[in-house]
Design an enzyme around this catalytic site. Structure first.
Site, PDB file in Angstrom:
ATOM      1  N   GLY A 185      63.683  15.597  33.442  1.00 29.45           N
ATOM      2  CA  GLY A 185      62.503  16.386  33.359  1.00 29.45           C
ATOM      3  C   GLY A 185      62.393  17.843  32.644  1.00 29.45           C
ATOM      4  O   GLY A 185      63.133  17.885  31.782  1.00 29.45           O
ATOM      5  N   CYS A 186      61.559  18.620  33.084  1.00 29.55           N
ATOM      6  CA  CYS A 186      60.963  19.776  31.980  1.00 29.55           C
ATOM      7  C   CYS A 186      62.152  20.802  31.861  1.00 29.55           C
ATOM      8  O   CYS A 186      61.908  21.742  31.183  1.00 29.55           O
ATOM      9  CB  CYS A 186      59.606  19.986  32.411  1.00 29.55           C
ATOM     10  SG  CYS A 186      58.611  18.887  31.741  1.00 29.55           S
ATOM     11  N   PHE A 187      63.007  20.795  32.920  1.00 30.89           N
ATOM     12  CA  PHE A 187      63.939  21.934  32.814  1.00 30.89           C
ATOM     13  C   PHE A 187      64.948  21.763  32.019  1.00 30.89           C
ATOM     14  O   PHE A 187      65.733  22.518  31.586  1.00 30.89           O
ATOM     15  CB  PHE A 187      64.306  22.356  34.261  1.00 30.89           C
ATOM     16  CG  PHE A 187      65.244  21.326  34.889  1.00 30.89           C
ATOM     17  CD1 PHE A 187      66.456  21.014  34.690  1.00 30.89           C
ATOM     18  CD2 PHE A 187      64.438  20.598  35.889  1.00 30.89           C
ATOM     19  CE1 PHE A 187      67.015  19.915  35.269  1.00 30.89           C
ATOM     20  CE2 PHE A 187      65.336  19.352  36.472  1.00 30.89           C
ATOM     21  CZ  PHE A 187      66.465  19.150  36.102  1.00 30.89           C
TER      22      PHE A 187
END
EC number: 2.3.1.74
Length: 393
Positions: free
Chosen positions: A163-165
């Site tokens: 995901g986005c991290f």
């Protein structure tokens, strides 16, 4: 006989991990945000949902995004009606696309980074590949190794579905690899294609609609090594420290589930509030050892999950408007490309800093921070040290 301690000492690099080159790539298909609501509701056969379309229009207007790039063209979507439905079995069709396209887009970005680096690709010792788009065996790391013609002994690490991290995660891992292996050169690639999350609208699942308004496709690559040979390599940033943490009381705030219908996206809580409330703690932990407590004295690279996150972080920390300029520029020009975003921002910052004669790759400042935010809620914090700009030419 050599002792283990001596072997260990010889294995380690001396200096900190350093970013030596950056490359980015997007699909050719460009989508303008102003036109997107009409296109999206037409292509998904949802034009009868007039109220929802108005809501989506407002989401797109508030997104602060000007344009995005997408592998999914109108032709591809017409051939795959199940991908356009809100919840239709479509995983096979999506997988068939991304398993091929994710390594291909990653190759474009990696080729640019290798060209900028200027060294033979045979010097690449490690590969870290990250994507939230599709899972396969052997993985996208293997496919990229083949596409680029890297040596078969390259040591690979494949990260799926983070995901986005994860733009922060890959830098943290590459730092550890580079500093622990003298002479190593780590190719890091984040390649994201929204074909896994694209779906038609539903008034029962507005958080999915938020994703449709924000997400875009892109790939970014960086080459990282410790102890650069400055006769032939140009350091851009040093990676000084890296941390990861799970925010308190944030379970279920962002979820993604891989199902027969593709990757479903759920936004369940006040994500901007949770991030802005907790971000100072990460800054204090990262910068107290360095003796920095003025957040405006840093250059900033923050994952632009959406405009509300950036607004609230800015407000909570009292950041000057220009601090998130590079971050907001990338959001505006590309949308939220998940893990690849922060690497695009890193690229934008060093280019602008040199263009504007700022004196360092970090907007003329010495120290900076890179943040990744994503499911968990997980926060990645990377402390960066800039390099004086002439060295970056």
């Amino acid at each position: 006989m050599v002792s283990v301690a001596e072997i260990r000492k010889a294995q380690r690099a001396e200096g900190p991990a350093t970013v030596l080159a950056i490359g980015t790539a997007t699909p050719a298909n460009c989508v303008y945000q102003a036109d997107y609501p009409d296109y999206y509701f037409r292509i998904t056969n949802s034009e009868h949902m007039t109220e929802l379309k108005e809501k989506f229009k407002r989401m797109c207007e508030k997104s602060m995004i000007n344009k995005r790039y997408m592998h999914l063209t109108e032709e591809i979507l017409k051939e795959n009606p199940n991908v356009c439905a809100y919840m239709a079995p479509s995983l096979d069709a999506r997988q068939d696309m991304v398993v091929v396209e994710v390594p291909k887009l990653g190759k474009e970005a990696a080729a640019k980074a290798i060209k900028e680096w200027g060294q033979p690709k045979s010097k690449i010792t490690h590969l870290v590949f990250c994507t939230t788009s599709g899972v396969d065996m052997p993985g996208a790391d293997y496919q990229l190794t083949k596409l680029l013609g890297l040596k078969p002994s390259v040591k690979r690490l494949m990260m799926y579905q983070q995901g986005c991290f994860a733009g922060g995660t890959v830098l943290r891992l590459a730092k550890d690899l580079a500093e622990n292996n003298a002479g190593s050169r780590v190719l890091v690639v984040c390649s994201e294609i929204t074909a896994v999350t694209f779906r038609g609208p539903s008034d029962t699942h507005l958080d999915s609609l938020v994703g449709q308004a924000l997400f875009g496709d892109g790939a970014a690559a960086v080459i990282i090594g410790a102890d650069p040979d400055t006769k032939i390599e140009l350091p851009l940033f040093e990676l000084v420290s890296a941390a990861q943490t799970i925010l308190p009381d944030s379970e279920g705030a962002i979820d993604g589930h891989l199902r027969e219908v593709g990757l479903t996206f759920h936004l369940l809580k006040d994500v901007p509030g949770l991030i802005s409330k907790n971000i100072e703690k990460s800054l204090v932990e990262a910068f107290t050892p360095i003796g920095i407590s003025d957040w405006n004295s840093l250059f900033w690279i923050a994952h632009p999950g959406g405009p509300a996150i950036l607004d609230q972080v800015e407000l909570k920390l009292g950041l000057k408007e220009e601090k998130l300029r590079a971050t907001r520029h990338v959001l505006s020009e590309y949308g939220n490309m998940s893990s690849a975003c922060v690497l695009f921002i890193l690229d934008e910052m060093r280019k602008k800093s040199i263009e504007e004669g700022k004196g360092s790759t970090g907007e003329g400042l010495e120290w900076g921070v890179l943040f990744g935010f994503g499911p968990g809620l997980t926060v990645e914090t990377v402390v960066l040290h800039s390099v004086s700009a002439p060295a970056a030419h």
